[in-house]
Motif scaffolding. Structure first.
Motif, mmCIF file in Angstrom:
data_model
loop_
_atom_site.group_PDB
_atom_site.id
_atom_site.type_symbol
_atom_site.label_atom_id
_atom_site.label_comp_id
_atom_site.label_asym_id
_atom_site.label_seq_id
_atom_site.Cartn_x
_atom_site.Cartn_y
_atom_site.Cartn_z
ATOM 1 N N LYS A 1 -8.120 11.856 -4.157
ATOM 2 C CA LYS A 1 -7.414 11.793 -2.964
ATOM 3 C C LYS A 1 -8.415 12.100 -1.759
ATOM 4 O O LYS A 1 -9.019 13.037 -1.452
ATOM 5 C CB LYS A 1 -6.145 12.692 -2.968
ATOM 6 N N ARG B 1 -17.202 5.211 1.191
ATOM 7 C CA ARG B 1 -15.671 5.899 1.014
ATOM 8 C C ARG B 1 -15.830 7.199 0.761
ATOM 9 O O ARG B 1 -14.854 8.024 1.486
ATOM 10 C CB ARG B 1 -14.520 5.166 0.090
ATOM 11 N N MET C 1 0.877 4.149 -2.930
ATOM 12 C CA MET C 1 0.749 5.545 -2.790
ATOM 13 C C MET C 1 2.144 6.466 -3.240
ATOM 14 O O MET C 1 1.932 7.445 -3.717
ATOM 15 C CB MET C 1 0.481 5.729 -1.289
ATOM 16 N N ARG D 1 -8.342 -2.257 -4.389
ATOM 17 C CA ARG D 1 -7.999 -3.035 -3.390
ATOM 18 C C ARG D 1 -9.091 -3.824 -2.703
ATOM 19 O O ARG D 1 -9.150 -5.043 -2.272
ATOM 20 C CB ARG D 1 -7.275 -2.360 -2.442
ATOM 21 N N GLU E 1 -7.364 3.545 -6.087
ATOM 22 C CA GLU E 1 -6.690 2.224 -5.660
ATOM 23 C C GLU E 1 -7.629 1.591 -4.648
ATOM 24 O O GLU E 1 -7.571 0.420 -4.710
ATOM 25 C CB GLU E 1 -5.405 2.858 -5.091
ATOM 26 N N GLU E 2 -8.508 2.316 -3.869
ATOM 27 C CA GLU E 2 -9.097 1.861 -2.779
ATOM 28 C C GLU E 2 -10.054 0.694 -3.400
ATOM 29 O O GLU E 2 -10.507 -0.526 -2.848
ATOM 30 C CB GLU E 2 -9.622 2.686 -1.960
ATOM 31 N N SER F 1 -8.347 11.062 4.306
ATOM 32 C CA SER F 1 -7.222 10.081 4.908
ATOM 33 C C SER F 1 -5.836 10.167 4.045
ATOM 34 O O SER F 1 -5.008 9.706 4.570
ATOM 35 C CB SER F 1 -7.772 8.588 5.146
ATOM 36 N N TYR G 1 0.840 -1.130 0.056
ATOM 37 C CA TYR G 1 -0.012 0.064 0.137
ATOM 38 C C TYR G 1 0.929 1.242 -0.107
ATOM 39 O O TYR G 1 0.797 2.189 -0.795
ATOM 40 C CB TYR G 1 -0.973 0.172 1.111
ATOM 41 N N ARG G 2 1.966 1.429 0.967
ATOM 42 C CA ARG G 2 2.707 2.589 0.875
ATOM 43 C C ARG G 2 3.472 2.840 -0.427
ATOM 44 O O ARG G 2 3.627 3.791 -0.743
ATOM 45 C CB ARG G 2 3.655 2.360 2.124
ATOM 46 N N ALA H 1 -5.679 8.407 1.306
ATOM 47 C CA ALA H 1 -5.763 7.096 0.451
ATOM 48 C C ALA H 1 -6.270 7.672 -0.973
ATOM 49 O O ALA H 1 -6.936 8.699 -1.235
ATOM 50 C CB ALA H 1 -6.518 6.307 0.940
#
Length: 219
Positions: free
Chosen positions: A94, A70, A6, A107, A103-104, A97, A2-3, A99
């Motif tokens: 974006k 979300r 990002m 995921r 991408e979320e 948070s 994840y990091r 995130a």
């Protein structure tokens, strides 16, 4: 992972230049939202690089629900990448948070990386996020053979749809004129016009794409 992903996105857009902020006031489907800017203008945003199931497709409603959960009413930052043929902003969103919404959704297993349009350097990392969701069999990947929405839109039958089973694919299809931005039913004399090259599997899909119903056939 994840990091790493990002970081890849933020390195490509280190200061989020050419961006705007606003509140998410509508979620049309899993990958299309509307932003209300501080200037009180509404901007429709198509999430860059991903494609979620259509409303009438299996997992389409769940993808939309995830995006609502979300992002609805959240103050977000939008990095504009492009404009699509419907005039919508195509961008990376974006969340508060930090995130990345695009991408979320990947995921959570509610989207594919859109290979035809995801061309930035971080798209390969997004593909890995998609693969991990697939391996974990979460979201739409619980289906052993999910149909990509770009295939479904061109007539491929999904494993399940929200449409009545007695409606044939042809009868459920509407066609949009890319010049006039009007869509027609199969019975309309304008259905096969020269510029009628955009197909939709539902009336809602056509309206969401910015098309208006024909005043003659009234689809």
């Amino acid at each position: 992972m994840y990091r790493f992903v990002m970081l890849a996105v933020l390195m490509f857009f280190p200061c989020w230049c050419w961006a705007f902020t606003g509140k998410v006031v509508n979620v049309a489907d899993g990958d299309t939202i509307t932003i209300l800017t501080p200037e009180k203008s509404q901007v429709k945003v198509r999430l860059y690089g991903i494609d979620t199931p259509e409303k009438g497709q299996a997992f389409g409603s769940k993808a939309a629900d995830f995006t609502k959960e979300r992002a609805a009413l959240q103050e977000v930052n939008v990095q504009e990448i492009d404009r699509d043929r419907y005039g919508r902003t195509v961008g990376i969103v974006k969340l508060p948070s930090g995130a990345i919404l695009n991408e979320e959704i990947l995921r959570a297993g509610f989207a594919w990386v859109y290979p035809q349009y995801c061309k930035q350097s971080f798209c390969s990392q997004w593909a890995e996020v998609e693969r991990q969701a697939q391996v974990s069999k979460i979201g739409l990947w619980a289906d052993p053979k999910p149909t990509p929405p770009w295939e479904w839109r061109h007539g491929a039958a999904g494993k399940a749809t929200d449409a009545p089973t007695n409606v044939s694919p042809k009868a459920a299809t509407f066609r949009g004129n890319t010049q006039s931005r009007v869509f027609h039913s199969p019975e309309c004399k304008h259905y096969n016009c020269k510029n009628c090259t955009e197909d939709f599997r539902s009336r809602e899909e056509a309206v969401s794409a910015g098309y208006k119903p024909c005043q003659m056939c009234k689809p």
